[in-house]
Design an enzyme around this catalytic site. Structure first.
Site, PDB file in Angstrom:
ATOM      1  CG  ASN A  71       0.745   0.237 -11.366  1.00 50.74           C
ATOM      2  OD1 ASN A  71       0.351  -0.774 -10.781  1.00 50.74           O
ATOM      3  ND2 ASN A  71       1.927   0.790 -11.118  1.00 50.74           N
ATOM      4  CG  ASN A 129       7.121  -5.194  -3.512  1.00 54.55           C
ATOM      5  OD1 ASN A 129       7.346  -4.133  -2.952  1.00 54.55           O
ATOM      6  ND2 ASN A 129       6.033  -5.403  -4.229  1.00 54.55           N
ATOM      7  CB  CYS A 132       3.747  -3.095  -3.754  1.00 56.92           C
ATOM      8  SG  CYS A 132       3.367  -2.872  -5.489  1.00 56.92           S
ATOM      9  N   GLY A 245      13.212   4.901 -11.188  1.00 54.87           N
ATOM     10  CA  GLY A 245      12.266   6.008 -11.128  1.00 54.87           C
ATOM     11  C   GLY A 245      12.376   6.947 -12.313  1.00 54.87           C
TER      12      GLY A 245
END
Length: 305
Positions: A71, A129, A132, A245
């Site tokens: 993605n 985060n 990313c 994961g």
């Protein structure tokens, strides 16, 4: 024996079971309310939020791969202010901890986001985060350099008293070094792994399939890498580790706990089955019952080596 105890605690946040939803795969929670009981999972983690709304990357931005998907959504989100006004009211009605994932393109943005969220009692904790892999500026730098990661986490730590989870990138040579830097800077827990950077190519067009060229690989294909990194980090730090994961089943989740995870996050599985998180939590309970295990915490780090 009565019902087994599935409760765990992560960074002071009490979870009824170890199953959380992974950021970016569960919207803002409400989108999945028709498909599962939000009060049967451990925690809801929101999409990654930024200071301003973000449109994300151009399409195509998703491609299926053997054993997973790539993605390159580009952290599309409504922005922090719209989240507080439009999305948070629903989450207030749900008796499940809400953890807000946040990201910034600069140090200052991370601090500003943490300050805004610090004042909201319905937000149980923050997940930062720094990892990313599909944003052209910002996250990748923070997530792959221990000094940059330390700076970000330190600033967020100064900006909030809320429990602080830091999400680690697998796109590093030494994940333990990154983990230690984040803990030294004030992280209360670590979640890993984020997606692995990958690519898909169209032979006929001789072009990358994703408009962004590269994207984040997730799904069962990354599970062995994730298990290895969780195992390494869990042995090296004294804060709780959250495993992410390729978790598609209760078996997967329990394997991560044996590797040292206190809790897990379910991501790609939500796209295949929107009730996956609840199904996995129920499957974990069944496993404990069938194996005479009274408390899921007995499994944390119980790998025999």
């Amino acid at each position: 024996m009565g019902k087994p105890d599935l409760s765990v605690e992560v960074a002071g946040i009490k979870l009824r079971n170890p199953v959380m939803t992974a950021s970016g795969t569960f919207g803002y929670g409400k989108e999945f309310a028709d498909y599962l009981d939000l009060e049967k999972i451990g925690a809801i983690i929101t999409k990654g939020l930024s200071i301003r709304p973000k449109a994300g990357n151009p399409t195509p931005r998703i491609v299926e791969t053997p054993g997973g998907m790539l993605n390159a959504i580009g952290l599309q989100n409504v922005g922090i202010d719209a989240f507080i006004q439009e999305k948070l009211p629903f989450l207030r009605t749900v008796n499940t901890p809400v953890i807000v994932n946040l990201y910034g393109n600069t140090l200052e943005e991370y601090g500003e986001l943490a300050e805004k969220l610090d004042k909201l009692p319905e937000v149980a904790g923050l997940e930062v985060n720094i990892s990313c892999p599909n944003v052209k500026q910002g996250g990748i730098v923070f997530g792959t350099d221990p000094n940059a990661a330390y700076e970000v986490v330190s600033l967020v730590r100064e900006s909030t008293i809320k429990p602080l989870i830091v999400k680690l990138s697998p796109n590093v040579t030494n994940v333990v070094e990154m983990a230690n830097a984040c803990v030294d800077a004030g992280a209360d827990a670590l979640s890993l792994i984020n997606t692995l950077t990958g690519m898909a190519i169209d032979l006929q067009k001789r072009r990358p399939i994703l408009a962004n060229m590269t994207g984040g690989l997730s799904g069962p294909a990354i599970k062995p890498v994730a298990l290895r990194m969780v195992w390494q980090v869990a042995q090296a730090v004294k804060v709780p580790v959250i495993g992410i994961g390729g978790i598609m089943t209760a078996t997967d989740a329990l394997e991560f706990m044996l590797a040292g995870a206190t809790a897990v996050q379910v991501g790609t599985a939500n796209f295949l089955d929107p009730s996956a998180a609840q199904t996995i939590a129920e499957g974990m309970e069944t496993y404990l019952e069938e194996n005479g295990i009274a408390d899921v915490k007995e499994l944390i780090g119980a790998l025999i080596t």
